[in-house]
Design a protein around this motif. Structure first.
Motif, PDB file in Angstrom:
ATOM      1  N   ARG A  68       1.206  -1.133   0.050  1.00  0.00           N
ATOM      2  CA  ARG A  68       0.231   0.237  -0.113  1.00  0.00           C
ATOM      3  C   ARG A  68       0.515   1.185   0.339  1.00  0.00           C
ATOM      4  N   PHE A 125      -8.886  -5.848   6.125  1.00  0.00           N
ATOM      5  CA  PHE A 125      -9.638  -4.358   4.965  1.00  0.00           C
ATOM      6  C   PHE A 125      -8.946  -3.178   5.307  1.00  0.00           C
ATOM      7  N   GLU A 126      -8.977  -2.978   6.656  1.00  0.00           N
ATOM      8  CA  GLU A 126      -8.223  -1.524   7.251  1.00  0.00           C
ATOM      9  C   GLU A 126      -6.981  -0.684   6.512  1.00  0.00           C
ATOM     10  N   GLY A 161      -6.096  -1.964   3.871  1.00  0.00           N
ATOM     11  CA  GLY A 161      -6.600  -1.813   1.716  1.00  0.00           C
ATOM     12  C   GLY A 161      -6.529  -2.718   1.167  1.00  0.00           C
ATOM     13  N   THR A 221      -8.016  -5.678  -0.970  1.00  0.00           N
ATOM     14  CA  THR A 221     -10.571  -5.783  -1.361  1.00  0.00           C
ATOM     15  C   THR A 221     -11.146  -7.177  -1.122  1.00  0.00           C
ATOM     16  N   TYR A 228     -12.270   9.069  -2.089  1.00  0.00           N
ATOM     17  CA  TYR A 228     -11.143   8.646  -1.689  1.00  0.00           C
ATOM     18  C   TYR A 228     -10.481   9.486  -0.824  1.00  0.00           C
ATOM     19  N   VAL A 253      -9.202   7.751   2.866  1.00  0.00           N
ATOM     20  CA  VAL A 253      -9.215   5.913   2.922  1.00  0.00           C
ATOM     21  C   VAL A 253      -8.491   5.612   1.158  1.00  0.00           C
ATOM     22  N   HIS A 254      -8.572   4.260   0.557  1.00  0.00           N
ATOM     23  CA  HIS A 254      -7.937   3.759  -0.417  1.00  0.00           C
ATOM     24  C   HIS A 254      -8.059   2.781  -1.144  1.00  0.00           C
ATOM     25  N   SER A 255      -9.128   2.264  -0.870  1.00  0.00           N
ATOM     26  CA  SER A 255      -9.429   1.511  -1.571  1.00  0.00           C
ATOM     27  C   SER A 255     -11.262   1.561  -1.887  1.00  0.00           C
ATOM     28  N   GLN A 274     -12.529  -0.032   1.438  1.00  0.00           N
ATOM     29  CA  GLN A 274     -12.458   0.363   2.485  1.00  0.00           C
ATOM     30  C   GLN A 274     -13.362   1.864   3.123  1.00  0.00           C
ATOM     31  N   SER A 291     -17.076   0.623   3.687  1.00  0.00           N
ATOM     32  CA  SER A 291     -17.494   0.248   5.366  1.00  0.00           C
ATOM     33  C   SER A 291     -16.798   1.249   5.952  1.00  0.00           C
ATOM     34  N   TYR A 292     -16.478   2.508   6.029  1.00  0.00           N
ATOM     35  CA  TYR A 292     -16.946   3.714   6.494  1.00  0.00           C
ATOM     36  C   TYR A 292     -17.777   4.323   6.437  1.00  0.00           C
TER      37      TYR A 292
END
Length: 257
Positions: free
Chosen positions: A111, A135-136, A138, A140, A236, A241-243, A246, A249-250
């Motif tokens: 990442r 997942f946190e 990054g 997928t 993002y 986040v990066h994906s 993420q 989920s957030y």
């Protein structure tokens, strides 16, 4: 005199053998041109797993799919780091338990130095703490080694085309956890007012949560795929986040969607 336009059943226009007589050729190509994984540009994969037998099983499945190119394999954290440093790739498939360390370290490094790649965990560990932590960081995708109803090749193609890949029984458990959350529990780390998403961004994020890829979202909303991706980049940035996984989920935990 024969009709030059006539082709015997099962023969393609250039004379190559096609579908058997009596079998209708699909109207659309088997793999649409707008999806990643074309013959001239297969998806490049790195595979890191210290279980030699499992690595061989996964590698065999990936090699049998012409849409995927297996760039390299490793059986340890050290070898995995060497692959990250010496190969261009689109997807990293990594086990969490490596003989000389943990796959979490490799996920962090991937990442940090390769922000646009996709990461799929392949593991025998199915407790929620490991899954959510992956997942946190990054990831997928998260596939269990002992699951039957899954395809490693399809998982690779899913994540590079904007989706997420998770073993069905694991997804069922996580959904069950969400459905049993007490209503009175406050969302974790609710977003500040300056990070609130626009109406269009929320709309796009809902499509992402349902598993739609960029081109499908654009077709549904009447906008270009480039515009969809621009909105996703803004999402993002706002949510840090990066994906896509993420972001979904957030947003779900924060009540944004």
């Amino acid at each position: 005199m024969s009709d030059p336009a006539y082709r015997p059943p099962g023969e393609l226009a250039d004379g190559r053998p096609g579908y058997p007589a009596g079998v209708c050729q699909p109207v659309a190509p088997l793999w649409p041109g707008f999806l990643n994984g074309q013959e001239d540009a297969p998806v490049r994969v790195l595979l890191v797993d210290d279980d030699e037998f499992m690595r061989r099983v996964i590698a065999q499945e990936l090699l049998s799919d012409l849409r995927i190119q297996l760039e390299g394999q490793a059986g340890s954290l050290r070898e995995g780091r060497r692959l990250l440093a010496t190969h261009d790739f689109d997807v990293l498939m990594v086990d969490l338990r490596l003989g000389d360390g943990t796959g979490f370290d490799l996920i962090r490094e991937a990442r940090k130095h390769h922000r646009n790649v996709e990461i799929i965990v392949i593991s025998a560990l199915e407790d929620e703490s490991h899954v959510l932590h992956a997942f946190e960081l990054g990831a997928t995708g998260y596939l269990l080694k002992d699951a039957w109803l899954q395809s490693f090749a399809q998982a690779v193609l899913q994540v590079v085309n904007g989706g997420a890949a998770i073993t069905p029984r694991l997804a069922r458990r996580l959904l069950g956890r969400l459905s049993h959350r007490p209503a009175e529990v406050s969302p974790i780390d609710p977003p500040q007012r300056e990070t609130a998403l626009t109406r269009r961004e929320c709309e796009i994020l809902r499509f992402v949560a349902r598993g739609h890829v960029t081109e499908e979202i654009g077709a549904q909303l009447g906008i270009s795929g480039q515009t969809v991706n621009a909105h996703i980049k803004n999402i993002y940035k706002k949510l840090h986040v990066h994906s896509r996984a993420q972001a979904v989920s957030y947003a779900a935990y924060s009540g944004l969607i």
